[in-house]
Write a protein that holds these residues in place. Structure first.
Motif, PDB file in Angstrom:
ATOM      1  N   GLU A   1     -49.188  30.315  13.089  1.00 59.29           N
ATOM      2  CA  GLU A   1     -48.802  31.719  13.172  1.00 59.29           C
ATOM      3  C   GLU A   1     -47.366  31.918  12.704  1.00 59.29           C
ATOM      4  OE1 GLU A   1     -47.983  35.194  16.521  1.00 59.29           O
ATOM      5  OE2 GLU A   1     -48.867  33.300  17.133  1.00 59.29           O
ATOM      6  N   LEU A   2     -46.454  31.076  13.155  1.00 58.08           N
ATOM      7  CA  LEU A   2     -45.048  31.226  12.799  1.00 58.08           C
ATOM      8  C   LEU A   2     -44.811  30.944  11.320  1.00 58.08           C
ATOM      9  CD1 LEU A   2     -43.299  29.646  15.907  1.00 58.08           C
ATOM     10  CD2 LEU A   2     -43.698  32.061  15.420  1.00 58.08           C
ATOM     11  N   LEU A   3     -45.513  29.965  10.763  1.00 57.76           N
ATOM     12  CA  LEU A   3     -45.381  29.698   9.333  1.00 57.76           C
ATOM     13  C   LEU A   3     -45.849  30.898   8.514  1.00 57.76           C
ATOM     14  CD1 LEU A   3     -46.632  25.996   9.132  1.00 57.76           C
ATOM     15  CD2 LEU A   3     -44.284  26.803   8.788  1.00 57.76           C
ATOM     16  N   ALA A   4     -46.963  31.500   8.934  1.00 58.43           N
ATOM     17  CA  ALA A   4     -47.468  32.671   8.219  1.00 58.43           C
ATOM     18  C   ALA A   4     -46.501  33.845   8.341  1.00 58.43           C
ATOM     19  CB  ALA A   4     -48.847  33.064   8.752  1.00 58.43           C
ATOM     20  N   ARG A   5     -45.910  33.997   9.520  1.00 53.70           N
ATOM     21  CA  ARG A   5     -44.891  35.040   9.685  1.00 53.70           C
ATOM     22  C   ARG A   5     -43.674  34.755   8.809  1.00 53.70           C
ATOM     23  NH1 ARG A   5     -44.184  36.512  16.115  1.00 53.70           N
ATOM     24  NH2 ARG A   5     -46.300  37.242  16.514  1.00 53.70           N
ATOM     25  N   GLY A   6     -43.328  33.481   8.710  1.00 50.86           N
ATOM     26  CA  GLY A   6     -42.143  33.095   7.956  1.00 50.86           C
ATOM     27  C   GLY A   6     -42.215  33.459   6.485  1.00 50.86           C
ATOM     28  N   VAL A   7     -43.423  33.424   5.913  1.00 52.52           N
ATOM     29  CA  VAL A   7     -43.576  33.829   4.511  1.00 52.52           C
ATOM     30  C   VAL A   7     -43.979  35.293   4.405  1.00 52.52           C
ATOM     31  CG1 VAL A   7     -44.133  31.488   3.763  1.00 52.52           C
ATOM     32  CG2 VAL A   7     -45.994  33.050   4.388  1.00 52.52           C
ATOM     33  N   GLN A   8     -43.951  35.983   5.554  1.00 49.90           N
ATOM     34  CA  GLN A   8     -44.313  37.409   5.618  1.00 49.90           C
ATOM     35  C   GLN A   8     -45.687  37.651   4.973  1.00 49.90           C
ATOM     36  OE1 GLN A   8     -40.704  39.083   3.786  1.00 49.90           O
ATOM     37  NE2 GLN A   8     -40.062  39.726   5.830  1.00 49.90           N
ATOM     38  N   ALA A   9     -46.636  36.845   5.398  1.00 47.78           N
ATOM     39  CA  ALA A   9     -47.971  36.899   4.812  1.00 47.78           C
ATOM     40  C   ALA A   9     -48.653  38.240   5.066  1.00 47.78           C
ATOM     41  CB  ALA A   9     -48.838  35.770   5.379  1.00 47.78           C
ATOM     42  N   GLN A  10     -49.226  38.779   4.026  1.00 48.85           N
ATOM     43  CA  GLN A  10     -50.059  39.971   4.121  1.00 48.85           C
ATOM     44  C   GLN A  10     -51.515  39.654   3.801  1.00 48.85           C
ATOM     45  OE1 GLN A  10     -48.525  43.517   2.264  1.00 48.85           O
ATOM     46  NE2 GLN A  10     -46.418  42.823   2.456  1.00 48.85           N
ATOM     47  N   GLN A  11     -51.710  38.597   3.006  1.00 47.92           N
ATOM     48  CA  GLN A  11     -53.056  38.161   2.642  1.00 47.92           C
ATOM     49  C   GLN A  11     -53.167  36.668   2.956  1.00 47.92           C
ATOM     50  OE1 GLN A  11     -55.328  40.351   1.449  1.00 47.92           O
ATOM     51  NE2 GLN A  11     -53.865  42.044   1.348  1.00 47.92           N
TER      52      GLN A  11
END
Length: 224
Positions: A52-62
């Motif tokens: 979750e934090l890694l995905a937040r870190g790259v500001q994932a939208q997809q």
């Protein structure tokens, strides 16, 4: 097989107690998976929070996930998405997908998550045929025999700067043994070979110990 140390799980429990806390939604997910007879091979809570934090870190939208199982990791990843974000998760087994959909709906994330049933290579080819090529984060936790193929599709389907994460890439040390009797080792080794001097991807791998014993994650970034 390496022996598991009880302290590994004790440290995992300590991490969860101090940094994550109670999570009734995910507890319910794992309980539903167990009732349905799904294999208990989900990531650990600490690993899920890491995703979750890694995905937040790259500001994932997809986000693209290969290997849904019962939706445990999908819930972690979907929590990282903005309100208009989207996660597509690929699952081979229809029964697993049914359990996952129920878990994801109960988590209040059904509007963000689409589960696609079928053999993953075919599903990836279909996504590519639709012109999808801007995933910000791709998590691969499926059949290891096709890991190198999944890497090829991941690079093609992601935007420059996207993060790719592959699970189970150490296999209790078996990855260094070309003669291992673990049938999942050759595919894992093929992933490493494919990434060695890859022209479009920078990568590393991290060994982990914990409630999931000795294994590891491979992390990569598609070069800008």
């Amino acid at each position: 097989m390496a022996k598991s140390d009880p302290s590994w799980s004790e440290v995992d429990d300590y991490i969860v107690q101090h940094l994550i806390g109670d999570d009734p939604v995910q507890d319910s997910c794992l309980a539903a998976n167990a009732r349905a007879g799904l294999p208990a091979i989900d990531v650990s809570p600490a690993q899920g929070r890491m995703l979750e934090l890694l995905a937040r870190g790259v500001q994932a939208q997809q986000i693209l996930e290969i290997g849904t199982l019962g939706g445990y990791s999908a819930i972690w990843l979907a929590r990282a998405l903005p309100d208009d974000g989207r996660l597509i998760s690929l699952e081979l087994e229809p029964a697993y997908a049914d359990v996952a959909r129920s878990n994801i709906e109960r988590a209040g994330l059904a509007d963000k998550v689409e589960i696609v049933i079928g053999e993953a290579v075919g599903s990836l080819a279909a996504l590519q045929a639709k012109g999808l090529s801007a995933f910000d984060f791709i998590f691969v936790d499926a059949d290891k025999e096709n890991y190198a193929t999944y890497l090829d599709y991941a690079v093609q389907l992601s935007r420059p700067g996207a993060m790719l994460v592959f699970d189970n890439v150490v296999r209790e040390g078996g990855v260094v043994n070309p003669n291992s009797d673990d049938p999942k080792v050759p595919g894992t080794r093929a992933l490493y070979s494919a990434l060695q001097n890859h022209p479009k991807v920078s990568a590393t791998a991290i060994q982990t110990v914990g409630s999931k014993k000795w294994d590891g994650f491979l992390l990569a970034v598609v070069q800008v």
